[in-house]
Design an enzyme around this catalytic site. Structure first.
Site, PDB file in Angstrom:
ATOM      1  N   LYS A  10       0.829  -1.204   0.000  1.00 45.20           N
ATOM      2  CA  LYS A  10       0.000   0.000   0.000  1.00 45.20           C
ATOM      3  C   LYS A  10       0.873   1.268   0.000  1.00 45.20           C
ATOM      4  O   LYS A  10       2.091   1.184   0.260  1.00 45.20           O
ATOM      5  CB  LYS A  10      -0.919  -0.051   1.227  1.00 45.20           C
ATOM      6  CG  LYS A  10      -1.884  -1.252   1.193  1.00 45.20           C
ATOM      7  CD  LYS A  10      -2.847  -1.266   2.366  1.00 45.20           C
ATOM      8  CE  LYS A  10      -3.787  -2.456   2.286  1.00 45.20           C
ATOM      9  NZ  LYS A  10      -4.784  -2.468   3.390  1.00 45.20           N
ATOM     10  N   TYR A  50     -12.306  -2.966  -3.170  1.00 38.45           N
ATOM     11  CA  TYR A  50     -12.861  -2.941  -1.807  1.00 38.45           C
ATOM     12  C   TYR A  50     -14.391  -2.843  -1.838  1.00 38.45           C
ATOM     13  O   TYR A  50     -14.994  -2.191  -0.985  1.00 38.45           O
ATOM     14  CB  TYR A  50     -12.239  -1.790  -1.017  1.00 38.45           C
ATOM     15  CG  TYR A  50     -10.803  -2.065  -0.586  1.00 38.45           C
ATOM     16  CD1 TYR A  50     -10.457  -3.254   0.072  1.00 38.45           C
ATOM     17  CD2 TYR A  50      -9.793  -1.137  -0.830  1.00 38.45           C
ATOM     18  CE1 TYR A  50      -9.147  -3.504   0.461  1.00 38.45           C
ATOM     19  CE2 TYR A  50      -8.475  -1.388  -0.426  1.00 38.45           C
ATOM     20  CZ  TYR A  50      -8.167  -2.569   0.215  1.00 38.45           C
ATOM     21  OH  TYR A  50      -6.863  -2.824   0.611  1.00 38.45           O
ATOM     22  N   ARG A  86      -1.546 -14.618   3.999  1.00 40.12           N
ATOM     23  CA  ARG A  86      -2.397 -14.007   5.038  1.00 40.12           C
ATOM     24  C   ARG A  86      -1.721 -14.125   6.405  1.00 40.12           C
ATOM     25  O   ARG A  86      -1.775 -13.201   7.220  1.00 40.12           O
ATOM     26  CB  ARG A  86      -3.782 -14.666   5.067  1.00 40.12           C
ATOM     27  CG  ARG A  86      -4.642 -14.406   3.849  1.00 40.12           C
ATOM     28  CD  ARG A  86      -5.203 -13.020   3.765  1.00 40.12           C
ATOM     29  NE  ARG A  86      -6.230 -12.736   4.744  1.00 40.12           N
ATOM     30  CZ  ARG A  86      -6.994 -11.642   4.736  1.00 40.12           C
ATOM     31  NH1 ARG A  86      -6.835 -10.724   3.786  1.00 40.12           N
ATOM     32  NH2 ARG A  86      -7.895 -11.430   5.674  1.00 40.12           N
ATOM     33  N   ARG A 103       2.294  -6.861   9.406  1.00 37.62           N
ATOM     34  CA  ARG A 103       1.529  -5.769  10.015  1.00 37.62           C
ATOM     35  C   ARG A 103       1.915  -5.573  11.478  1.00 37.62           C
ATOM     36  O   ARG A 103       1.989  -4.445  11.971  1.00 37.62           O
ATOM     37  CB  ARG A 103       0.038  -6.046   9.871  1.00 37.62           C
ATOM     38  CG  ARG A 103      -0.461  -5.817   8.433  1.00 37.62           C
ATOM     39  CD  ARG A 103      -1.794  -6.461   8.207  1.00 37.62           C
ATOM     40  NE  ARG A 103      -2.437  -6.040   6.963  1.00 37.62           N
ATOM     41  CZ  ARG A 103      -3.563  -6.563   6.511  1.00 37.62           C
ATOM     42  NH1 ARG A 103      -4.179  -7.531   7.188  1.00 37.62           N
ATOM     43  NH2 ARG A 103      -4.091  -6.138   5.373  1.00 37.62           N
ATOM     44  N   ASN A 113      -1.939  -0.191   7.008  1.00 40.12           N
ATOM     45  CA  ASN A 113      -1.383  -1.477   7.446  1.00 40.12           C
ATOM     46  C   ASN A 113      -0.496  -2.131   6.387  1.00 40.12           C
ATOM     47  O   ASN A 113      -0.349  -3.342   6.343  1.00 40.12           O
ATOM     48  CB  ASN A 113      -2.503  -2.407   7.929  1.00 40.12           C
ATOM     49  CG  ASN A 113      -3.557  -2.628   6.859  1.00 40.12           C
ATOM     50  OD1 ASN A 113      -3.394  -2.179   5.733  1.00 40.12           O
ATOM     51  ND2 ASN A 113      -4.602  -3.343   7.193  1.00 40.12           N
ATOM     52  N   HIS A 116      -1.730  -5.743   1.439  1.00 40.89           N
ATOM     53  CA  HIS A 116      -2.978  -6.479   1.168  1.00 40.89           C
ATOM     54  C   HIS A 116      -2.603  -7.850   0.637  1.00 40.89           C
ATOM     55  O   HIS A 116      -1.660  -7.974  -0.140  1.00 40.89           O
ATOM     56  CB  HIS A 116      -3.803  -5.747   0.098  1.00 40.89           C
ATOM     57  CG  HIS A 116      -4.882  -6.609  -0.500  1.00 40.89           C
ATOM     58  ND1 HIS A 116      -6.128  -6.742   0.067  1.00 40.89           N
ATOM     59  CD2 HIS A 116      -4.878  -7.437  -1.586  1.00 40.89           C
ATOM     60  CE1 HIS A 116      -6.854  -7.590  -0.653  1.00 40.89           C
ATOM     61  NE2 HIS A 116      -6.117  -8.026  -1.663  1.00 40.89           N
ATOM     62  N   GLU A 127      -8.761 -11.155  -8.076  1.00 39.58           N
ATOM     63  CA  GLU A 127      -7.878 -10.006  -7.826  1.00 39.58           C
ATOM     64  C   GLU A 127      -6.653 -10.021  -8.743  1.00 39.58           C
ATOM     65  O   GLU A 127      -6.182  -8.961  -9.170  1.00 39.58           O
ATOM     66  CB  GLU A 127      -7.465  -9.994  -6.358  1.00 39.58           C
ATOM     67  CG  GLU A 127      -8.643  -9.681  -5.434  1.00 39.58           C
ATOM     68  CD  GLU A 127      -8.271  -9.533  -3.970  1.00 39.58           C
ATOM     69  OE1 GLU A 127      -9.086  -8.995  -3.206  1.00 39.58           O
ATOM     70  OE2 GLU A 127      -7.162  -9.965  -3.571  1.00 39.58           O
TER      71      GLU A 127
HETATM   72  N1  UDP Z   1      -9.780  -0.829   6.912  1.00 39.30           N
HETATM   73  C1  UDP Z   1      -9.970   0.397   7.540  1.00 39.30           C
HETATM   74  N2  UDP Z   1     -10.732   0.444   8.696  1.00 39.30           N
HETATM   75  C2  UDP Z   1     -11.318  -0.666   9.230  1.00 39.30           C
HETATM   76  C3  UDP Z   1     -11.123  -1.911   8.577  1.00 39.30           C
HETATM   77  C4  UDP Z   1     -10.355  -1.946   7.419  1.00 39.30           C
HETATM   78  O1  UDP Z   1      -9.468   1.417   7.080  1.00 39.30           O
HETATM   79  O2  UDP Z   1     -11.994  -0.560  10.264  1.00 39.30           O
HETATM   80  C5  UDP Z   1      -8.938  -0.888   5.698  1.00 39.30           C
HETATM   81  C6  UDP Z   1      -7.570  -1.540   5.967  1.00 39.30           C
HETATM   82  O3  UDP Z   1      -6.575  -0.873   5.176  1.00 39.30           O
HETATM   83  C7  UDP Z   1      -7.796  -2.958   5.495  1.00 39.30           C
HETATM   84  C8  UDP Z   1      -8.715  -2.728   4.288  1.00 39.30           C
HETATM   85  O4  UDP Z   1      -9.579  -1.672   4.713  1.00 39.30           O
HETATM   86  O5  UDP Z   1      -6.601  -3.628   5.170  1.00 39.30           O
HETATM   87  C9  UDP Z   1      -9.531  -3.928   3.882  1.00 39.30           C
HETATM   88  O6  UDP Z   1     -10.274  -4.379   4.978  1.00 39.30           O
HETATM   89  P1  UDP Z   1     -10.470  -5.923   5.251  1.00 39.30           P
HETATM   90  O7  UDP Z   1     -11.497  -6.068   6.321  1.00 39.30           O
HETATM   91  O8  UDP Z   1     -10.722  -6.639   3.965  1.00 39.30           O
HETATM   92  O9  UDP Z   1      -9.060  -6.338   5.897  1.00 39.30           O
HETATM   93  P2  UDP Z   1      -7.795  -7.161   5.308  1.00 39.30           P
HETATM   94  O10 UDP Z   1      -8.343  -8.258   4.437  1.00 39.30           O
HETATM   95  O11 UDP Z   1      -6.949  -6.164   4.536  1.00 39.30           O
HETATM   96  O12 UDP Z   1      -7.091  -7.665   6.525  1.00 39.30           O
HETATM   97 MG    MG Z   2      -9.762  -8.202   2.946  1.00 40.67          MG
END
Ligand code: UDP
Ligand code: MG
Length: 154
Positions: A10, A50, A86, A103, A113, A116, A127
């Site tokens: 990111k 997203y 992951r 992270r 964070n 992705h 994706e």
């Molecule tokens: N995110 C955010 N606030 C939140 C949750 C998620 O800004 O409360 C952002 C964060 O950058 C995250 C991305 O949205 O990585 C995608 O969210 P997801 O729940 O899919 O988490 P990930 O799969 O990235 O762990």
């Molecule tokens: Mg996600």
């Protein structure tokens, strides 16, 4: 099973000069990078990527962040690559992510964070197509004897 997954570094990872350290962790785990590019995420692609978060109150801020500067997109390959990536990333919230995860070691934020990674094999396929043309993904073999994984595991 040998899988492919999509990884994005990111804008905060680039701003903070973390590209090398993050890629090093992916390589040292034994996963293979088979596609890699730098790009600017458009608002349209961000909304698509997203789409599950469009209705969340934080979406506008997430879009602003993700389109604020260039990102790195990678296709990462290896046995169970989706789950392993992951695990390497750790949970979404950098404050809660355990030390030793990307992270956990590089973020203290839920939004900024640094990385992705696709959350399932099905999502990974969609994706990867979103960011890479077939000819931008390379087939190459590790030719050293100390393979970290071999294609026989496929
Ligand atoms: N995110 C955010 N606030 C939140 C949750 C998620 O800004 O409360 C952002 C964060 O950058 C995250 C991305 O949205 O990585 C995608 O969210 P997801 O729940 O899919 O988490 P990930 O799969 O990235 O762990
Ligand atoms: Mg996600």
């Amino acid at each position: 099973m040998i899988e492919q997954t999509l990884v994005l570094l990111k804008p905060d990872a680039l701003q903070r000069s973390l590209i090398g350290r993050i890629i090093q962790r992916i390589e040292q785990k034994g996963l293979k990078i088979v596609g890699l590019k730098m790009l600017s995420l458009s608002k349209e692609i961000c909304k698509e990527h997203y789409s599950h978060l469009l209705s969340k109150p934080f979406y506008p801020s997430l879009e602003k962040f993700m389109t604020s500067g260039p990102i790195i997109a990678m296709v990462v390959e290896g046995p169970a690559a989706v789950e392993i990536m992951r695990q390497l990333c750790g949970p979404t919230d950098g404050k809660k992510a355990p030390a030793g995860t990307i992270r956990g070691d590089f973020s203290i934020s839920t939004q900024f964070n640094v990385i992705h990674a696709s959350d399932s094999l099905q999502t990974a396929k969609i994706e990867i197509k979103r960011f890479f043309k077939p000819e931008e993904i390379f087939e190459w073999k590790k030719t050293l004897e100390d393979f970290t994984f071999s294609t026989e595991e496929a």
